[in-house]
Design a protein around this motif. Structure first.
Motif, PDB file in Angstrom:
ATOM      1  N   GLY A  42      -7.700  41.225  -3.538  1.00 30.56           N
ATOM      2  CA  GLY A  42      -6.726  40.387  -4.225  1.00 30.56           C
ATOM      3  C   GLY A  42      -5.394  40.199  -3.521  1.00 30.56           C
ATOM      4  O   GLY A  42      -5.092  40.832  -2.507  1.00 30.56           O
ATOM      5  N   ILE A  43      -4.617  39.300  -4.126  1.00 30.35           N
ATOM      6  CA  ILE A  43      -3.295  38.947  -3.604  1.00 30.35           C
ATOM      7  C   ILE A  43      -2.256  39.502  -4.570  1.00 30.35           C
ATOM      8  O   ILE A  43      -2.431  39.422  -5.786  1.00 30.35           O
ATOM      9  N   ARG A  44      -1.200  40.077  -4.012  1.00 28.47           N
ATOM     10  CA  ARG A  44      -0.079  40.498  -4.858  1.00 28.47           C
ATOM     11  C   ARG A  44       1.136  39.696  -4.412  1.00 28.47           C
ATOM     12  O   ARG A  44       1.312  39.463  -3.218  1.00 28.47           O
ATOM     13  N   THR A  45       1.971  39.311  -5.363  1.00 26.92           N
ATOM     14  CA  THR A  45       3.194  38.595  -5.003  1.00 26.92           C
ATOM     15  C   THR A  45       4.388  39.294  -5.630  1.00 26.92           C
ATOM     16  O   THR A  45       4.269  39.885  -6.708  1.00 26.92           O
ATOM     17  N   THR A  46       5.530  39.211  -4.948  1.00 25.72           N
ATOM     18  CA  THR A  46       6.767  39.697  -5.566  1.00 25.72           C
ATOM     19  C   THR A  46       7.859  38.645  -5.434  1.00 25.72           C
ATOM     20  O   THR A  46       7.905  37.881  -4.470  1.00 25.72           O
ATOM     21  N   ASN A  47       8.695  38.615  -6.470  1.00 24.98           N
ATOM     22  CA  ASN A  47       9.902  37.788  -6.497  1.00 24.98           C
ATOM     23  C   ASN A  47      10.990  38.624  -7.131  1.00 24.98           C
ATOM     24  O   ASN A  47      10.720  39.702  -7.647  1.00 24.98           O
ATOM     25  N   ARG A  48      12.211  38.099  -7.111  1.00 21.23           N
ATOM     26  CA  ARG A  48      13.264  38.803  -7.857  1.00 21.23           C
ATOM     27  C   ARG A  48      13.162  38.443  -9.335  1.00 21.23           C
ATOM     28  O   ARG A  48      13.132  39.293 -10.194  1.00 21.23           O
ATOM     29  N   THR A  49      13.077  37.142  -9.592  1.00 21.20           N
ATOM     30  CA  THR A  49      13.144  36.689 -10.984  1.00 21.20           C
ATOM     31  C   THR A  49      11.760  36.566 -11.616  1.00 21.20           C
ATOM     32  O   THR A  49      10.786  36.171 -10.956  1.00 21.20           O
ATOM     33  N   PHE A  56       2.981  32.500 -10.281  1.00 21.71           N
ATOM     34  CA  PHE A  56       1.716  33.094  -9.837  1.00 21.71           C
ATOM     35  C   PHE A  56       1.018  33.916 -10.919  1.00 21.71           C
ATOM     36  O   PHE A  56      -0.170  34.199 -10.802  1.00 21.71           O
ATOM     37  N   ALA A  57       1.775  34.299 -11.955  1.00 22.00           N
ATOM     38  CA  ALA A  57       1.189  35.146 -13.000  1.00 22.00           C
ATOM     39  C   ALA A  57       0.046  34.395 -13.680  1.00 22.00           C
ATOM     40  O   ALA A  57       0.136  33.199 -13.919  1.00 22.00           O
ATOM     41  N   GLY A  58      -1.043  35.094 -13.915  1.00 20.97           N
ATOM     42  CA  GLY A  58      -2.171  34.474 -14.613  1.00 20.97           C
ATOM     43  C   GLY A  58      -3.101  33.713 -13.681  1.00 20.97           C
ATOM     44  O   GLY A  58      -4.152  33.242 -14.112  1.00 20.97           O
ATOM     45  N   GLY A  61      -7.049  36.219  -9.310  1.00 18.92           N
ATOM     46  CA  GLY A  61      -6.992  36.905  -8.018  1.00 18.92           C
ATOM     47  C   GLY A  61      -5.592  37.263  -7.571  1.00 18.92           C
ATOM     48  O   GLY A  61      -5.403  37.831  -6.496  1.00 18.92           O
ATOM     49  N   ILE A  62      -4.574  36.919  -8.388  1.00 18.18           N
ATOM     50  CA  ILE A  62      -3.180  37.222  -8.003  1.00 18.18           C
ATOM     51  C   ILE A  62      -2.538  38.135  -9.043  1.00 18.18           C
ATOM     52  O   ILE A  62      -2.638  37.895 -10.245  1.00 18.18           O
ATOM     53  N   THR A  63      -1.888  39.198  -8.563  1.00 19.24           N
ATOM     54  CA  THR A  63      -1.068  40.038  -9.439  1.00 19.24           C
ATOM     55  C   THR A  63       0.378  39.781  -9.052  1.00 19.24           C
ATOM     56  O   THR A  63       0.756  39.965  -7.887  1.00 19.24           O
ATOM     57  N   ALA A  64       1.166  39.293 -10.012  1.00 15.45           N
ATOM     58  CA  ALA A  64       2.553  38.909  -9.724  1.00 15.45           C
ATOM     59  C   ALA A  64       3.529  39.934 -10.275  1.00 15.45           C
ATOM     60  O   ALA A  64       3.412  40.359 -11.424  1.00 15.45           O
TER      61      ALA A  64
END
Ligand code: NAP
Length: 287
Positions: A42-49, A56-58, A61-64
């Motif tokens: 899977g793919i993980r993403t990070t942001n500040r806000t 990307f949430a939901g 294959g992506i965990t935000a």
């Protein structure tokens, strides 16, 4: 005999974390979500806000993660990721690296897309068990037509480089160059889309000046750029040869090209790219 559509070849990549999932990371993620691409783990993403993370949430294959709701978001996202793509703004890179350095697993490949931040900076701030690859994609990544320069770090293996190349190939073409050439590459393909848009703007203004509406001008100019690029890509011919074919002796195009030649465009491009390179050096020195 029936002709069957060929299935896109399957590309499999290990788990990837995108730290700073903004415009550039989002473009690469769209390539990874194409049919025929599997991101195992899977793919993980990070942001500040949380607002940005919600992009990307939901998504399958992506965990935000967002740092505003989870201070450990970046550290959480890199656990179990083989590839860690650092895509925050260049000035934010050192703090981010200090934040994740202690939790990166040995063998992790950290891929930088941050303009101007050197492999040396990354390697200095990260443990020796982690390898670093530096890259310079361009904005046509959004439509799967990027040109990405990729450079090995001093600790990266051929396999590490191949992983980064495979990832960027999902959004376009990839050129492997030594890091010493990456800033120069950036002045051509990194900034290049801006030069092309600028030419299109100027040429469109000329068409409007000849009495066409903005819509007609846009259609003519953009259609001509697209058509000429496609012709160049599919004909296998040299651009100079294709130009000669449009330029009949003593014809109208010949007159126009003669005027363009007076502008010494090659020197202009030399100066423009030299200016970009000088700015890259200033930025590397902290200016
Ligand atoms: N765009 C291009 O053409 C291009 C081309 C080549 C290379 N690059 C490089 O790509 C990088 C990103 O550029 P961009 O255009 O994609 O910028 P961008 O859209 O502003 O993306 C940066 C992202 O980083 C997030 N972020 C900031 N601090 C963070 C932190 N501490 N932890 C986690 N996430 C954080 C931001 O989230 P929030 O919005 O929630 O704050 C934002 O989504 C830059 O280093 C740039 O040099 C860009």
């Amino acid at each position: 005999m029936s002709i069957e559509a060929s299935e896109p070849a399957t590309v499999t990549l290990p788990a990837i974390a995108f730290l700073g999932a903004g415009a550039m990371a989002g473009a690469v993620i769209s390539g990874l979500r194409r049919p025929g691409v599997v991101v195992d783990g899977g793919i993980r993403t990070t942001n500040r806000t949380a607002g940005k993370a919600a992009t990307f949430a939901g998504v399958d294959g992506i965990t935000a993660y967002a740092t505003e709701s989870d201070a450990a978001a970046n550290r959480r996202a890199v656990v179990g990721a083989k590839l860690v793509v650092v895509a925050v703004k260049p000035a934010m890179v050192p703090d981010l690296l200090r934040e994740i350095a202690g939790v990166l697993e040995p063998g992790t490949v950290v891929v930088s897309v941050a303009a101007g931040v050197t492999v040396a900076t990354f390697e200095e701030l990260l443990p020796a068990s982690v390898s670093v690859i530096r890259s310079m994609p361009n904005t046509p990544a959004v439509v799967g037509r990027a040109v990405t320069g990729v450079s090995a770090g001093t600790r990266s293996s051929d396999e590490d480089l191949a992983l980064a190349v495979t990832m960027f190939e999902t959004v376009g073409e990839v050129l492997v160059v030594p890091e010493s050439q990456l800033d120069a590459l950036s002045t051509i393909s990194g900034s290049g889309p801006a030069y092309v848009f600028y030419l299109i703007e100027q040429f469109t203004a000329t068409a409007i000046g000849k009495g066409f509406t903005p819509e007609q001008a846009a259609l003519m100019v953009q259609g001509t750029f697209r058509g000429a690029s496609e012709l160049l890509a599919t004909s296998g011919e040299d651009p100079a040869e294709l130009r000669r074919r449009v330029t009949s002796p003593k014809g109208t195009t010949e007159r126009a090209v003669a005027v363009l030649e007076e502008a010494a465009l090659e020197q202009i491009f030399d100066r423009a790219t030299d200016a970009a390179l000088a700015r890259a050096r200033e930025m590397a020195a902290g200016a």
